[in-house]
Scaffold this motif. Structure first.
Motif, short mmCIF file in Angstrom:
data_model
loop_
_atom_site.label_atom_id
_atom_site.label_comp_id
_atom_site.label_asym_id
_atom_site.label_seq_id
_atom_site.Cartn_x
_atom_site.Cartn_y
_atom_site.Cartn_z
N TYR A 1 6.06 4.75 1.25
CA TYR A 1 6.28 6.20 1.15
C TYR A 1 4.94 6.93 1.04
O TYR A 1 4.74 7.96 1.70
N LEU A 2 4.02 6.43 0.24
CA LEU A 2 2.73 7.10 0.06
C LEU A 2 1.95 7.17 1.37
O LEU A 2 1.37 8.21 1.70
N LEU A 3 1.92 6.07 2.12
CA LEU A 3 1.17 6.05 3.37
C LEU A 3 1.81 6.90 4.44
O LEU A 3 1.12 7.46 5.30
N ASP A 4 3.14 7.01 4.40
CA ASP A 4 3.84 7.76 5.44
C ASP A 4 3.97 9.25 5.13
O ASP A 4 4.37 10.02 5.99
N ASN A 5 3.63 9.65 3.90
CA ASN A 5 3.85 11.04 3.48
C ASN A 5 2.64 11.59 2.72
O ASN A 5 2.78 12.14 1.63
N GLN A 6 1.47 11.43 3.30
CA GLN A 6 0.24 11.82 2.60
C GLN A 6 0.26 13.29 2.17
O GLN A 6 -0.11 13.62 1.05
N GLU A 7 0.70 14.17 3.06
CA GLU A 7 0.70 15.59 2.74
C GLU A 7 1.67 15.91 1.61
O GLU A 7 1.34 16.65 0.67
N ARG A 8 2.87 15.35 1.66
CA ARG A 8 3.86 15.62 0.62
C ARG A 8 3.40 15.10 -0.73
O ARG A 8 3.61 15.74 -1.75
N VAL A 9 2.77 13.93 -0.73
CA VAL A 9 2.28 13.36 -1.98
C VAL A 9 1.23 14.27 -2.60
O VAL A 9 1.18 14.44 -3.82
N THR B 1 5.43 17.12 -6.99
CA THR B 1 5.32 16.61 -8.36
C THR B 1 5.71 15.14 -8.39
O THR B 1 6.33 14.62 -7.45
N VAL B 2 5.38 14.48 -9.49
CA VAL B 2 5.72 13.07 -9.64
C VAL B 2 7.24 12.89 -9.56
O VAL B 2 7.73 11.95 -8.94
N ALA B 3 7.98 13.81 -10.16
CA ALA B 3 9.44 13.71 -10.15
C ALA B 3 9.99 13.79 -8.73
O ALA B 3 10.89 13.02 -8.35
N GLN C 1 12.10 11.21 -3.73
CA GLN C 1 12.01 11.00 -2.29
C GLN C 1 11.77 9.53 -1.94
O GLN C 1 12.26 9.04 -0.94
N ALA C 2 11.00 8.85 -2.79
CA ALA C 2 10.73 7.43 -2.55
C ALA C 2 11.86 6.54 -3.05
O ALA C 2 11.84 5.32 -2.83
N ASP C 3 12.84 7.16 -3.74
CA ASP C 3 14.01 6.45 -4.27
C ASP C 3 13.61 5.38 -5.29
O ASP C 3 14.08 4.24 -5.24
N VAL C 4 12.70 5.78 -6.19
CA VAL C 4 12.29 4.88 -7.28
C VAL C 4 12.19 5.70 -8.56
O VAL C 4 12.03 6.92 -8.51
N PRO C 5 12.27 5.09 -9.73
CA PRO C 5 12.06 5.83 -10.98
C PRO C 5 10.59 6.22 -11.12
O PRO C 5 9.71 5.52 -10.59
N PHE D 1 -0.51 7.85 -12.25
CA PHE D 1 -0.26 8.24 -10.87
C PHE D 1 -1.02 9.51 -10.48
O PHE D 1 -1.48 9.65 -9.35
N ASN D 2 -1.16 10.45 -11.42
CA ASN D 2 -1.85 11.70 -11.09
C ASN D 2 -3.32 11.46 -10.74
O ASN D 2 -3.89 12.19 -9.92
#
Length: 278
Positions: free
Chosen positions: A32-40, A44-46, A51-55, A71-72
């Motif tokens: 998810y991080l590599l495919d969505n650089q702009e969104r990341v 927010t973390v939440a 979106q990544a379907d993880v806690p 993570f921040n």
């Protein structure tokens, strides 16, 4: 001890190198991080966790696995990369949406056309910054030196493969489409030699025929050029040149404008190189 990345490119390389050794959940985050650089960079973390379907705790575990305190801290690399690489198109897009005086009816055909056209325009603009100049030159050289160019494209990528085969044949190049007609994928792949080149095109969820064929092709010793959507896709690892393409998507319908743009670029560049050599 893990060396902490100081730039997004370093982090991307680390994720790709360690991807297969990560747990299933952490691989999910990495993709998810590599495919969505702009969104990341902006979410927010939440929101990212949703979106990544993880806690959210999995995001923290992922960051710590790569040496970050949280993570921040990792997220600052995404923001820095976006600022350094932007040509202000993201800001222009948001401003356009905010200033639109008459929101269009989301059910109307004109609005659907408007959204597809705009999403494709954004994807094409982003494509210029995503594609590496040296990769383009190397891909054209590989195609020029190949005895035969085999094109592997199944499922939704099939029409792009057909176009590429059509264009290459009009250049007088020997181009064969691996289409699996009659269930003969294995037989068509067996015709590839080490002096040939293969252009493989596939996007998530990746056609099963393409994935299995890539495993066989990687053992032949030929040159492989891939067009795909992620640095950790099944096509990227064995490739000599890999183009990671971010296509436009509207309500689940993925476009192919950027992919076709790359194939046209390769074809026209090959024609120009041939003219210089004549």
């Amino acid at each position: 001890m893990t060396t902490i990345a100081t730039s997004f490119s370093e982090l991307e390389e680390q994720i790709c190198q360690r991807f297969d050794s990560l747990s299933k959940r952490l691989r999910q985050v990495g993709r998810y991080l590599l495919d969505n650089q702009e969104r990341v960079a902006f979410d927010t973390v939440a929101v990212i966790a949703e979106q990544a379907d993880v806690p959210p705790s999995t995001l923290i575990r992922f960051a710590r696995a790569f040496g970050f305190s949280g993570f921040n801290e990792m997220k600052t690399l995404f923001r820095a990369a976006l600022v350094e690489g932007t040509s202000n198109y993201n800001e222009r897009r948001r401003l356009f949406i905010e200033l639109e005086e008459e929101p269009l009816d989301p059910e109307s055909p004109p609005d659907i056309l408007h959204r597809f056209a705009k999403a494709n325009a954004d994807a094409l603009e982003q494509l210029v910054s995503l594609v590496n100049d040296e990769d383009l030159k190397r891909a054209v050289t590989i195609l020029n030196q190949a005895d035969t160019i085999h094109i592997l494209a199944a499922g939704r990528s099939f029409n792009v493969g057909v176009y590429l085969a059509y264009a290459l044949r009009h250049l007088g190049r020997k181009a064969l489409l691996i289409d699996g007609l009659g269930g003969m994928f294995e037989e068509q792949v067996s015709m590839i030699s080490a002096k040939d080149a293969v252009v493989a095109i596939s996007f998530s969820p990746y056609a099963s025929q393409t994935k299995s064929s890539i495993e066989s092709i990687s053992k032949i010793g030929c040159q492989l050029i891939s067009l795909t959507d992620s640095a950790v896709s099944p096509l990227s690892g064995p490739s000599d040149v890999c183009f990671v393409i971010k296509e436009a998507s509207v309500e689940g319908f993925r476009s192919q404008s950027a992919t076709l743009c790359v194939t046209q670029t390769l074809t026209v560049s090959l024609a120009a190189l041939s003219d210089k050599q004549d």
